[in-house]
Design a protein around this motif. Sequence first.
Motif, PDB file in Angstrom:
ATOM      1  N   LEU A   1     -40.820  -3.728   0.670  1.00  0.00           N
ATOM      2  CA  LEU A   1     -40.985  -3.011  -0.596  1.00  0.00           C
ATOM      3  C   LEU A   1     -41.364  -3.966  -1.724  1.00  0.00           C
ATOM      4  O   LEU A   1     -41.006  -5.148  -1.697  1.00  0.00           O
ATOM      5  CB  LEU A   1     -39.676  -2.298  -0.968  1.00  0.00           C
ATOM      6  CG  LEU A   1     -39.197  -1.183  -0.045  1.00  0.00           C
ATOM      7  CD1 LEU A   1     -37.821  -0.701  -0.474  1.00  0.00           C
ATOM      8  CD2 LEU A   1     -40.179  -0.024  -0.033  1.00  0.00           C
TER       9      LEU A   1
ATOM     10  N   LEU B   1     -41.644   2.933   1.913  1.00  0.00           N
ATOM     11  CA  LEU B   1     -40.276   3.366   1.602  1.00  0.00           C
ATOM     12  C   LEU B   1     -39.846   4.468   2.561  1.00  0.00           C
ATOM     13  O   LEU B   1     -40.483   5.514   2.651  1.00  0.00           O
ATOM     14  CB  LEU B   1     -40.191   3.866   0.157  1.00  0.00           C
ATOM     15  CG  LEU B   1     -38.813   4.357  -0.302  1.00  0.00           C
ATOM     16  CD1 LEU B   1     -37.789   3.227  -0.255  1.00  0.00           C
ATOM     17  CD2 LEU B   1     -38.899   4.938  -1.719  1.00  0.00           C
TER      18      LEU B   1
ATOM     19  N   SER C   1     -33.974  -5.316   3.460  1.00  0.00           N
ATOM     20  CA  SER C   1     -34.816  -4.218   2.994  1.00  0.00           C
ATOM     21  C   SER C   1     -35.963  -4.682   2.112  1.00  0.00           C
ATOM     22  O   SER C   1     -36.923  -3.933   1.903  1.00  0.00           O
ATOM     23  CB  SER C   1     -33.959  -3.210   2.199  1.00  0.00           C
ATOM     24  OG  SER C   1     -32.815  -2.811   2.924  1.00  0.00           O
TER      25      SER C   1
ATOM     26  N   ALA D   1     -34.177   3.250   1.644  1.00  0.00           N
ATOM     27  CA  ALA D   1     -33.582   3.763   0.408  1.00  0.00           C
ATOM     28  C   ALA D   1     -32.062   3.783   0.511  1.00  0.00           C
ATOM     29  O   ALA D   1     -31.349   3.412  -0.431  1.00  0.00           O
ATOM     30  CB  ALA D   1     -34.116   5.159   0.107  1.00  0.00           C
TER      31      ALA D   1
ATOM     32  N   TRP E   1     -39.080  -2.081  -6.872  1.00  0.00           N
ATOM     33  CA  TRP E   1     -38.319  -1.039  -6.185  1.00  0.00           C
ATOM     34  C   TRP E   1     -37.027  -1.605  -5.594  1.00  0.00           C
ATOM     35  O   TRP E   1     -36.007  -0.916  -5.546  1.00  0.00           O
ATOM     36  CB  TRP E   1     -39.175  -0.396  -5.101  1.00  0.00           C
ATOM     37  CG  TRP E   1     -40.108   0.637  -5.675  1.00  0.00           C
ATOM     38  CD1 TRP E   1     -41.352   0.398  -6.211  1.00  0.00           C
ATOM     39  CD2 TRP E   1     -39.852   2.025  -5.833  1.00  0.00           C
ATOM     40  NE1 TRP E   1     -41.889   1.577  -6.681  1.00  0.00           N
ATOM     41  CE2 TRP E   1     -40.998   2.595  -6.451  1.00  0.00           C
ATOM     42  CE3 TRP E   1     -38.799   2.853  -5.493  1.00  0.00           C
ATOM     43  CZ2 TRP E   1     -41.093   3.939  -6.748  1.00  0.00           C
ATOM     44  CZ3 TRP E   1     -38.884   4.219  -5.784  1.00  0.00           C
ATOM     45  CH2 TRP E   1     -40.011   4.743  -6.403  1.00  0.00           C
TER      46      TRP E   1
END
Length: 336
Positions: free
Chosen positions: A153, A37, A149, A42, A157
């Motif tokens: 991850l 991360l 993204s 994020a 999340w």
Amino acid sequence: SRSVRHIPALSVVAWVMFIGLLLTAPVAAITGVPATLTWGLAGALCGAGASLAAGLVLLYSAFRLGKVAIAAAIAATEGAVAAVLSFLFGEQIAPIAGVIMLVLVLGVCLASLAPDPEPVPHERPILAALLASGAALCLGLALFLIGHSSAALPMVWVLMLPRAAATVVLFLPLLLTRRLVMKRAALPFVLGTGVSEILGYITFGLGARASVATVAVLAAQASTLTAIGGWFLFKERLSRVQIMGIAIVVAGVTALALGGGRIASAGYDGVLKLSTASGGEVSSWATGGTPVAVALLADGRVAAGTAEGLVLLGAPGVDGLAREDVGSPVTALCAW
């Protein structure tokens, strides 16, 4: 769609995002913060959360002003929006995807502009179609951000961060200004929406391990099921032209899910991916480097060039990559 008949769309979406956060946050806390991360990841997922919330508010508002079947069909073009964004940001998509997107536009026009044989009370069809189109744009942006993204991850999340962002930008302001609404009649529908949204993502991810194509096509039929629900629950009647428009949209979305709009991309973690426009992964390869150029070849294979001077070639369904060391960073590739 039933919940917005009782409380405002803003409150519905705020509660749905908050319920999703309550379901995912404990699991994310137990698993711990992943080492992969970064602030960039994020930020992308939080942006996806804001875009997701905006899209759902627009869609639920469209449900209040127009027929559920038409609004859902228009919003189902979110996968095409994500594909266009991927293309604009330098990714390679199959040429047939452009044809499919034009077909989708035709279907949307037929569904939204055709004469309505039996308008619902307080119906504003043009405004509802515009709101649903805005929803497709926002939801497509969310898909694009999540798709770029998610590879780095854990799923929990990827689900939790967008809902945390939506809770901050929507749920908390409504709560603090006392504009957050909940009625007993809406409660079961809101709870069902919040829980089913999370379960839908989880089951999609689990099913994709067995067959990406199968679950992508099934997921693409959400607008079909919504149209059936609009007829069954709200007794909505559509003209033949409107039904034809919805059918064209469903067929186009299904074609994208089957791979007509395949996308080649490289993630932050150096993973080269071949995906469908609807977000389903077809194949992925660990490059062991930093991809800086990606091309989708006419025969379905994926080429990538890395900053380390490697040219990589991957074929769908084949685990390994063919590698050639050219000795200098690769800045461009030709999709021949």
